[in-house]
Motif scaffolding. Structure first.
Motif, PDB file in Angstrom:
ATOM      1  N   ALA A 103      -0.434   3.544   9.112  1.00 16.69           N
ATOM      2  CA  ALA A 103      -0.590   2.676  10.291  1.00 16.69           C
ATOM      3  C   ALA A 103      -0.045   1.286   9.986  1.00 16.69           C
ATOM      4  CB  ALA A 103      -2.058   2.590  10.687  1.00 16.69           C
ATOM      5  N   GLY A 104      -0.279   0.833   8.751  1.00 12.82           N
ATOM      6  CA  GLY A 104       0.227  -0.477   8.346  1.00 12.82           C
ATOM      7  C   GLY A 104       1.736  -0.564   8.479  1.00 12.82           C
ATOM      8  N   TYR A 105       2.411   0.505   8.094  1.00 17.14           N
ATOM      9  CA  TYR A 105       3.878   0.499   8.123  1.00 17.14           C
ATOM     10  C   TYR A 105       4.444   0.764   9.516  1.00 17.14           C
ATOM     11  CZ  TYR A 105       4.025   0.343   3.056  1.00 17.14           C
ATOM     12  OH  TYR A 105       3.891  -0.056   1.758  1.00 17.14           O
ATOM     13  N   PRO A 121       0.826  -1.212   0.000  1.00 20.30           N
ATOM     14  CA  PRO A 121       0.000   0.000   0.000  1.00 20.30           C
ATOM     15  C   PRO A 121       0.860   1.262   0.000  1.00 20.30           C
ATOM     16  CG  PRO A 121      -0.077  -1.114   2.123  1.00 20.30           C
ATOM     17  CD  PRO A 121       0.674  -2.001   1.208  1.00 20.30           C
ATOM     18  N   VAL A 125       2.716   0.910  12.752  1.00 19.84           N
ATOM     19  CA  VAL A 125       2.204   0.309  13.995  1.00 19.84           C
ATOM     20  C   VAL A 125       3.125  -0.792  14.538  1.00 19.84           C
ATOM     21  CG1 VAL A 125       0.350  -1.154  14.920  1.00 19.84           C
ATOM     22  CG2 VAL A 125      -0.205   1.012  13.835  1.00 19.84           C
ATOM     23  N   PRO A 126       3.598  -1.752  13.686  1.00 18.88           N
ATOM     24  CA  PRO A 126       4.482  -2.776  14.260  1.00 18.88           C
ATOM     25  C   PRO A 126       5.737  -2.192  14.909  1.00 18.88           C
ATOM     26  CG  PRO A 126       3.751  -3.438  12.073  1.00 18.88           C
ATOM     27  CD  PRO A 126       3.308  -2.020  12.255  1.00 18.88           C
ATOM     28  N   PHE A 162      -4.278   6.235   6.134  1.00 16.72           N
ATOM     29  CA  PHE A 162      -4.404   5.122   7.080  1.00 16.72           C
ATOM     30  C   PHE A 162      -3.329   4.053   6.849  1.00 16.72           C
ATOM     31  CE2 PHE A 162      -6.215   0.924   8.164  1.00 16.72           C
ATOM     32  CZ  PHE A 162      -6.373   1.124   9.529  1.00 16.72           C
ATOM     33  N   ASN A 163      -2.845   3.970   5.595  1.00 16.07           N
ATOM     34  CA  ASN A 163      -1.817   2.952   5.301  1.00 16.07           C
ATOM     35  C   ASN A 163      -0.544   3.152   6.116  1.00 16.07           C
ATOM     36  OD1 ASN A 163      -3.516   1.876   3.401  1.00 16.07           O
ATOM     37  ND2 ASN A 163      -2.629   3.037   1.717  1.00 16.07           N
TER      38      ASN A 163
END
Lengths: 674, 190
Positions: free
Chosen positions: B129-131, B121, B133-134, B126-127
């Motif tokens: 967060a994908g990158y 993405p 958050v971890p 919001f993407n």
């Protein structure tokens, strides 16, 4: 036979329910008669499920195509080898296989558990019966009855997917299943310890062995899956961060974390809450993986057909999570640590950071796997989370973990002084730096591989130093020759030195993974006699000459084979054959789309990987893809080393257990006295 | 007529060489195979665009829509039966021949097929967060872990200080001797 199989499923279901009730009741009330009944229920359930499996295999071998499962996954001309694996080639059969193996493990847990842990067995019987009964109920009530009959009998079956007709696929799923399934046993012991409130170090001994068994099976399953993907799928890689692959990796990561942190509990009486949470989490992740594979909720090339069994798994996952963590929460006061951490620079602390990274990687893999669903919920947009995402997030974490693999063994338990740290780190750190600089001078500029190989050198030096010191000590103390000292060192300290061998396997895997950063490939259309060239990352020029096409019939397929002559810098290397296979049934009808068989020449430095794409206008002019994959051989070798190390750790003996327990207890006692 | 062994091998090698030479000619049209259908979908000859590194780089960022989960380049060079990836490849080539840059080609694909055509993405909205958050979760957990470890070590030190007189009373050794003992123990293989 199918009626007998179906009745066996019902029998297993009822016996499983009985075993669950009597196990919990017998354990809680301390009634010997109920406990004995639960134990017998486990045996009876295994007998019923084994009978059901035999019935299904019999239908498969008899080509009873009136059975829907047999017609869907086999054909008359399917080789016998794959008739065996047809048992778990489809959704329904694999559920039966799963339940049968789980009941076998449940029985083994009852039989093999030593007298010291007998107090846990009624609860273990109950928990394993609950899980196995759930799987049987999916078959009976979830529309996954493997004995379902058709209204008519086809002349021949559809046959097995060509990609499953590979030796790797015969062994890979059962190994992965064995890993997934056997996690139930440590989970059952953990629940038993929580229910019985007997949470001393003792239960951990029983759990650790079973966790190691699961870890080993999962490791072998993952490696075989990688090998199958590499030799069969033809895309030239072995790991694609597919959701189903990720699902199998998750419990492996949490169990690896547990196998490290459990040492802290055994030696120091610490991390009890954490270890229990890891065991429960590993079990839940195994159910989550099953849910992902069987629900179709996330698109994957490995998934079974989308069906409603996914809802069963989701419901079971939620129920199991709520029940387990509720019980866990009620027992928290009993899980206080018996000792305190003395220093941030200690083996205990390094294990905690190692756990942080393992769980961090597991979380990032889970997050990436579920992010497409989350994105659709939140922003209404479907996104793809593929290898670029996972590599970006996980490679730095993986490198940090590799560093800790070398750091952990160098730090003393309880507290490491500065001189101790200096003495321990000098050689490994210098080695790692030396390797890093050599590669830099040699012209390598890609930071990821540079770091991975440099850290690999550091960890390898750590392991070598540990072996050298141990062997030297034995040589000085007992006068043993160095080879004998090495053998005895490992034999007498299997857990420790087996663990170091596992670390060596991990180093080999990490270094081998870097090879993919340097792969080279080209595509060419060649007439017979024409050649294509490709430069390897080591600077040599490979020439691939198309010799011609031959077509012939074999077993259950029509083969179109292309032969390629290979030379390196003008010197002949050998010939590679790559095929297109059109599978047919016994009547000669095509069953699936033509599949590709890759031609591979594997070497220590690199693999030559040749794929026949197809033919131009039905002539011998062929379209090829030629790939040079560096270091792939070392992935498989690293896997062997890892499994070998795991087997050494698992092998019984290696010093009297009583002594180890006493030592562990003594360490805790000393702490308590301070 | 007798033929000696040496002569036999010379003749055999010459014959074999002639046969090999003949089959390797490759200049004329290649012969038809008996059953072209069983060799999969008929393909056209490879073009320069098929092996162009710039196109490959673009295609590796775009997902094939056949459901394989692979990027366009990997799919079209792996599953030669796929009917989607060759078309998507041609679309990339066509867009490039219009003079579009790599990013413009990717944007055109996103406009036509949606964000899910990207293999990862885009790093916005919001993407992110994908990158992140971890990594953030690990940092937070790491911070919490360090704080907890510090608390534990302080508590252990306080306990040790409280117990020190009693221990000193039981152990017949000076602090210097104890320190020397600790150093000696550390020199042993752990």
């Amino acid at each position: 036979m199918t009626l007998l199989g179906y009745l066996s499923l019902w029998l297993a279901f009822l016996v499983g329910l009985w075993g669950a009730v009597t196990g919990f009741a017998g354990g809680l009330q301390g009634r010997a008669d109920l406990q004995q009944s639960a134990r017998r229920a486990v045996f009876a359930m295994f007998a019923a499920l084994a009978l059901a499996s035999i019935c299904l295999e019999t239908a498969i071998f008899r080509h009873d195509f009136n059975v829907e499962y047999v017609a869907a996954y086999t054909s008359r001309n399917l080789p016998t080898f794959y008739l065996w694996s047809a048992l778990y080639a489809g959704q329904k059969g694999s559920l039966l296989f799963w339940a049968t193996v789980l009941s076998l493990f449940a029985m083994l847990a009852q039989v093999l558990t030593s007298g010291r842990h007998r107090q846990y067995l009624p609860f273990v019987a109950a928990v394993t019966c609950v899980v196995a009964t759930f799987f049987v109920s999916v078959m009976l009530f979830g529309g996954a009855n493997p004995f379902e009959r058709l209204a008519f009998t086809p002349v021949d079956g559809r046959g097995m997917n060509p990609q499953l007709q590979n030796p790797g696929m015969v062994f890979h799923p059962p190994m992965l299943y064995l890993g997934y399934i056997s996690i139930t046993i440590p989970f059952a012991f953990a629940i038993a310890a929580l229910l019985s409130k007997k949470l001393e170090v003792d239960w951990l001994v029983a759990v650790r062995k079973w966790t190691l068994v699961s870890w080993l099976f999962l490791s072998v399953g993952l490696l075989l899956g990688m090998w199958w993907a590499y030799v069969e799928l033809g895309w030239g890689g072995y790991w694609a961060w597919d959701p189903v692959e990720n699902a199998a990796l998750l419990p492996w990561l949490t169990m690896t974390a547990f196998l490290h942190s459990v040492m802290v509990q055994e030696k120091r009486g610490m991390l009890k809450k954490w270890n229990l949470a890891l065991i429960i989490g590993s079990f839940l992740l195994s159910i989550f993986g099953t849910f992902i594979t069987r629900s179709g909720v996330i698109a994957s090339v490995h998934s079974f057909t989308q069906s409603r069994v996914g809802y069963f798994f989701l419901a079971f996952l939620i129920l199991a999570a709520v029940a387990s963590f509720t019980l866990y929460a009620t027992r928290l006061p009993l899980l206080e640590a018996e000792a305190k951490l003395e220093s941030m620079v200690s083996r205990e602390a390094s294990f905690l950071f190692n756990n942080l990274l393992f769980i961090g990687i597991a979380f990032s893999v889970l997050w990436g796997t579920l992010f497409p669903i989350l994105s659709e919920w939140v922003q209404g947009t479907k996104v793809t989370v593929g290898p670029p995402f996972f590599n970006q997030v996980n490679i730095p974490l993986g490198l940090a973990l590799l560093a800790l693999t070398g750091i952990g063994p160098l730090i003393a338990w309880r507290r490491a002084s500065i001189p101790n740290v200096q003495r321990q780190f000098a050689v490994p750190a210098a080695t790692g730096l030396f390797v890093f600089l050599i590669l830099l001078v040699a012209g390598m500029r890609d930071l990821g591989p540079l770091m991975a190989i440099g850290l690999g050198g550091f960890v390898a030096a750590t392991v070598t130093q540990e072996f050298a010191r141990g062997m030297g000590a034995r040589h000085r103390q007992y006068g043993e020759s160095l080879p004998l000292a090495a053998v005895r060192l490992v034999a007498r300290n299997r857990r420790r030195y087996g663990g170091y061998i596992v670390h060596t396997g991990m180093v080999l895997l990490f270094v081998a993974f870097t090879g993919m950063a340097f792969k080279t490939e080209t595509q060419a259309t060649l007439r017979p006699g024409e050649s294509a060239t490709l430069r390897s990352p080591y600077g040599q020029v490979y020439t691939f000459t198309h010799l011609g096409i031959s077509q012939y019939d074999a077993l259950n397929r029509r083969v179109t084979a292309a032969l390629v002559d290979v030379s390196r810098d003008g010197k002949p290397v050998g010939r590679l054959k790559t095929e297109k296979r059109q599978h047919v049934d016994a009547l000669g009808r095509n069953t699936f789309e033509p599949s590709t068989e890759v031609g591979i020449r594997s070497g220590l430095r690199e693999d030559l990987y040749v794929v026949l794409g197809g033919l131009v206008n039905g002539t011998e002019q062929a379209v090829y893809r030629f790939t040079i994959n560096p270091l792939v051989w070392w992935v498989w070798f690293g896997g062997y080393v890892l499994v070998f190390g795991g087997l050494i750790v698992l092998w019984p003996g290696g010093g009297p257990p009583a002594v180890r327990r006493t030592q562990a207890g003594y360490a805790v006692k000393l702490e308590a006295e301070r | 007529m007798s033929i000696d062994r040496r002569r036999f091998f010379v003749v055999a090698a010459a014959t074999l060489g002639a046969v090999v030479q003949d089959s390797l000619a490759g200049s004329g049209p290649a012969g038809k195979v008996a059953d072209p259908a069983s060799a999969g979908r008929a393909l056209g000859p490879t073009t320069a665009a098929d092996t162009d590194a710039a196109y490959q780089a673009i295609e590796k960022r775009l997902k094939c829509s056949c459901g394989c989960g692979l990027d366009i380049y990997t799919c079209r060079t792996t599953d030669f039966n796929c009917t989607y990836s060759p078309g998507l490849h041609r679309q990339v080539v066509a867009l490039a021949s219009e003079g579009k840059t790599a990013q413009q080609i990717i944007d055109a694909f996103v406009a036509q097929y949606g964000q899910q055509v990207l293999m990862a993405p885009p790093e916005r909205g919001f993407n992110l967060a994908g990158y992140w958050v971890p990594s953030l979760a690990i940092l937070v957990a790491g911070g919490f872990l360090i704080r907890t470890l510090r608390r534990w070590t302080r508590a252990a030190a306080a306990d040790a200080a409280a117990a020190a007189p009693a221990v000193a009373g039981r152990v017949d050794a000076s602090p210097a001797e104890l320190e020397r003992l600790r150093r000696e123990l550390e020199r042993l293989p752990s």
